[in-house]
Design an enzyme around this catalytic site. Structure first.
Site, PDB file in Angstrom:
ATOM      1  N   LYS A 124    -109.095 -97.242 -74.174  1.00  0.00           N
ATOM      2  CA  LYS A 124    -108.131 -96.761 -73.178  1.00  0.00           C
ATOM      3  C   LYS A 124    -107.385 -97.947 -72.538  1.00  0.00           C
ATOM      4  CE  LYS A 124    -111.499 -94.684 -70.897  1.00  0.00           C
ATOM      5  NZ  LYS A 124    -112.636 -94.977 -71.785  1.00  0.00           N
ATOM      6  N   ARG A 162    -112.395 -87.969 -64.596  1.00  0.00           N
ATOM      7  CA  ARG A 162    -113.640 -88.081 -65.350  1.00  0.00           C
ATOM      8  C   ARG A 162    -114.567 -86.911 -65.108  1.00  0.00           C
ATOM      9  NH1 ARG A 162    -113.648 -93.890 -65.997  1.00  0.00           N
ATOM     10  NH2 ARG A 162    -115.419 -94.530 -67.237  1.00  0.00           N
TER      11      ARG A 162
HETATM   12  P1  AP5 Z   1    -111.269-101.164 -74.036  1.00  0.00           P
HETATM   13  O1  AP5 Z   1    -109.810-100.936 -74.254  1.00  0.00           O
HETATM   14  O2  AP5 Z   1    -111.670-102.064 -72.918  1.00  0.00           O
HETATM   15  O3  AP5 Z   1    -112.028 -99.752 -73.945  1.00  0.00           O
HETATM   16  P2  AP5 Z   1    -112.004 -98.648 -72.796  1.00  0.00           P
HETATM   17  O4  AP5 Z   1    -111.873 -97.312 -73.433  1.00  0.00           O
HETATM   18  O5  AP5 Z   1    -110.989 -98.996 -71.749  1.00  0.00           O
HETATM   19  O6  AP5 Z   1    -113.492 -98.822 -72.311  1.00  0.00           O
HETATM   20  P3  AP5 Z   1    -114.137 -98.947 -70.867  1.00  0.00           P
HETATM   21  O7  AP5 Z   1    -115.540 -99.402 -71.084  1.00  0.00           O
HETATM   22  O8  AP5 Z   1    -113.297 -99.807 -69.945  1.00  0.00           O
HETATM   23  O9  AP5 Z   1    -114.109 -97.516 -70.394  1.00  0.00           O
HETATM   24  P4  AP5 Z   1    -115.014 -96.919 -69.378  1.00  0.00           P
HETATM   25  O10 AP5 Z   1    -114.383 -95.591 -69.228  1.00  0.00           O
HETATM   26  O11 AP5 Z   1    -116.453 -96.932 -69.663  1.00  0.00           O
HETATM   27  O12 AP5 Z   1    -114.900 -97.958 -68.142  1.00  0.00           O
HETATM   28  P5  AP5 Z   1    -113.975 -98.014 -66.844  1.00  0.00           P
HETATM   29  O13 AP5 Z   1    -113.556 -99.409 -66.670  1.00  0.00           O
HETATM   30  O14 AP5 Z   1    -112.944 -96.949 -66.840  1.00  0.00           O
HETATM   31  O15 AP5 Z   1    -111.869-101.708 -75.426  1.00  0.00           O
HETATM   32  C1  AP5 Z   1    -113.204-102.123 -75.557  1.00  0.00           C
HETATM   33  C2  AP5 Z   1    -113.270-103.298 -76.538  1.00  0.00           C
HETATM   34  O16 AP5 Z   1    -112.891-102.868 -77.845  1.00  0.00           O
HETATM   35  C3  AP5 Z   1    -112.335-104.470 -76.206  1.00  0.00           C
HETATM   36  O17 AP5 Z   1    -112.992-105.672 -76.515  1.00  0.00           O
HETATM   37  C4  AP5 Z   1    -111.125-104.280 -77.125  1.00  0.00           C
HETATM   38  O18 AP5 Z   1    -110.543-105.524 -77.472  1.00  0.00           O
HETATM   39  C5  AP5 Z   1    -111.754-103.574 -78.318  1.00  0.00           C
HETATM   40  N1  AP5 Z   1    -110.873-102.546 -78.896  1.00  0.00           N
HETATM   41  C6  AP5 Z   1    -110.327-101.498 -78.222  1.00  0.00           C
HETATM   42  N2  AP5 Z   1    -109.614-100.717 -79.046  1.00  0.00           N
HETATM   43  C7  AP5 Z   1    -109.708-101.285 -80.279  1.00  0.00           C
HETATM   44  C8  AP5 Z   1    -109.187-100.927 -81.563  1.00  0.00           C
HETATM   45  N3  AP5 Z   1    -108.437 -99.826 -81.745  1.00  0.00           N
HETATM   46  N4  AP5 Z   1    -109.483-101.714 -82.620  1.00  0.00           N
HETATM   47  C9  AP5 Z   1    -110.261-102.815 -82.447  1.00  0.00           C
HETATM   48  N5  AP5 Z   1    -110.788-103.219 -81.251  1.00  0.00           N
HETATM   49  C10 AP5 Z   1    -110.515-102.459 -80.173  1.00  0.00           C
HETATM   50  O19 AP5 Z   1    -115.050 -97.607 -65.715  1.00  0.00           O
HETATM   51  C11 AP5 Z   1    -116.131 -98.435 -65.415  1.00  0.00           C
HETATM   52  C12 AP5 Z   1    -117.006 -97.777 -64.366  1.00  0.00           C
HETATM   53  O20 AP5 Z   1    -116.238 -97.547 -63.163  1.00  0.00           O
HETATM   54  C13 AP5 Z   1    -117.564 -96.386 -64.720  1.00  0.00           C
HETATM   55  O21 AP5 Z   1    -118.750 -96.474 -65.473  1.00  0.00           O
HETATM   56  C14 AP5 Z   1    -117.796 -95.808 -63.322  1.00  0.00           C
HETATM   57  O22 AP5 Z   1    -118.945 -96.355 -62.734  1.00  0.00           O
HETATM   58  C15 AP5 Z   1    -116.596 -96.305 -62.542  1.00  0.00           C
HETATM   59  N6  AP5 Z   1    -115.444 -95.383 -62.627  1.00  0.00           N
HETATM   60  C16 AP5 Z   1    -114.236 -95.662 -63.169  1.00  0.00           C
HETATM   61  N7  AP5 Z   1    -113.421 -94.584 -63.075  1.00  0.00           N
HETATM   62  C17 AP5 Z   1    -114.151 -93.610 -62.469  1.00  0.00           C
HETATM   63  C18 AP5 Z   1    -113.883 -92.258 -62.129  1.00  0.00           C
HETATM   64  N8  AP5 Z   1    -112.682 -91.688 -62.401  1.00  0.00           N
HETATM   65  N9  AP5 Z   1    -114.860 -91.536 -61.533  1.00  0.00           N
HETATM   66  C19 AP5 Z   1    -116.056 -92.083 -61.247  1.00  0.00           C
HETATM   67  N10 AP5 Z   1    -116.392 -93.363 -61.561  1.00  0.00           N
HETATM   68  C20 AP5 Z   1    -115.436 -94.117 -62.170  1.00  0.00           C
END
Ligand code: AP5
Length: 216
Positions: free
Chosen positions: A13, A88
């Site tokens: 994402k 979420r």
């Molecule tokens: P990346 O693009 O960083 O993946 P992502 O989908 O953004 O993964 P996240 O782990 O950030 O999502 P998440 O939803 O768990 O965490 P968030 O920060 O929102 O890619 C990952 C890796 O893969 C990178 O190294 C990239 O280079 C590589 N990659 C990506 N796509 C690729 C491709 N197509 N090909 C090759 N390589 C690729 O949330 C974190 C925490 O915050 C949550 O756990 C929660 O505690 C809190 N939080 C956030 N939002 C909320 C909410 N709405 N409600 C409640 N708690 C929340």
């Protein structure tokens, strides 16, 4: 263009958002990035949410919804927006509809990035991030040119505390229980677009741009 990016942790994402925000020039709102910044600045909110985030648990709905609401009141969204990591839960999805109707900017699409578990684990355990500018790296797919240093700004590159196998499992369980059901919420509104996110990031971007162009 007015978008929500949905998908499991590691589906890409954040990666897709950073590719799209340049080509679409729209406001990018990542609740994960906002919360991590609060933690980095050691604010009261940052200290409150740290325990949830480091252990892969969801931050309470009312806290994240307020952050998103503030973003919408503080920024012009005439050119559109892209939400990443929000909503979420079903409550967040309903609250978002209320916020969007108040600002009169209803959603065009909810983009569901589908990804398989082995790919998710490989991506998350290998992910590294710049502490300064947030640039994303991957130890295998996209390593920084100089170990531990950001290619973009020279900042320190680190591994997120929640990117270990144990916490990834908790995040996946929570995703399956709380977040996956909202795919149906958007399907019922006729706004869902599914994309195979196991593909290479550029390919995912091209597929999505084609979908968005067709819908314009
Ligand atoms: P990346 O693009 O960083 O993946 P992502 O989908 O953004 O993964 P996240 O782990 O950030 O999502 P998440 O939803 O768990 O965490 P968030 O920060 O929102 O890619 C990952 C890796 O893969 C990178 O190294 C990239 O280079 C590589 N990659 C990506 N796509 C690729 C491709 N197509 N090909 C090759 N390589 C690729 O949330 C974190 C925490 O915050 C949550 O756990 C929660 O505690 C809190 N939080 C956030 N939002 C909320 C909410 N709405 N409600 C409640 N708690 C929340």
């Amino acid at each position: 263009m007015k978008l929500v990016l949905l998908g499991p942790p590691g589906a890409g994402k954040g990666t897709l958002a950073s590719l799209l925000k340049n080509s679409l020039s729209i406001l990018h709102i990542s609740t994960g990035d906002i919360l991590r910044e609060e933690m980095r600045n050691n604010t009261k909110l940052g200290r409150e949410v740290k325990q949830y985030i480091d252990h892969g648990k969801l931050v309470p709905d009312e806290v994240v919804t307020k952050l998103v609401e503030n973003k919408f009141s503080g920024h012009a969204v005439n050119h559109g927006y892209m939400l990443d990591g929000f909503p979420r839960t079903e409550t967040q999805a309903e609250d978002l509809d209320r916020i969007l109707s108040r600002v009169n900017r209803p959603l065009d699409y909810a983009v569901y990035l589908e990804s398989s578990l082995p790919v998710i684990i490989q991506r998350l355990t290998g992910r590294r991030i710049c502490r300064n500018c947030g640039a994303l790296f991957h130890m295998k797919n996209k390593p920084p040119k100089k170990a531990g240093t950001c290619d973009e700004c020279g900042g320190e590159v680190y591994q997120r505390a929640d990117d270990n196998e144990e916490t990834i499992k908790i995040r996946m369980d929570i995703y399956m229980k709380n977040t996956k059901p909202i795919i149906d919420y958007y399907a019922a509104q006729g706004k869902l677009q599914k994309v195979d996110a196991d593909k290479d990031a550029k390919e995912v971007q091209d597929i999505l741009m084609k979908i968005l162009d067709e819908g314009r």
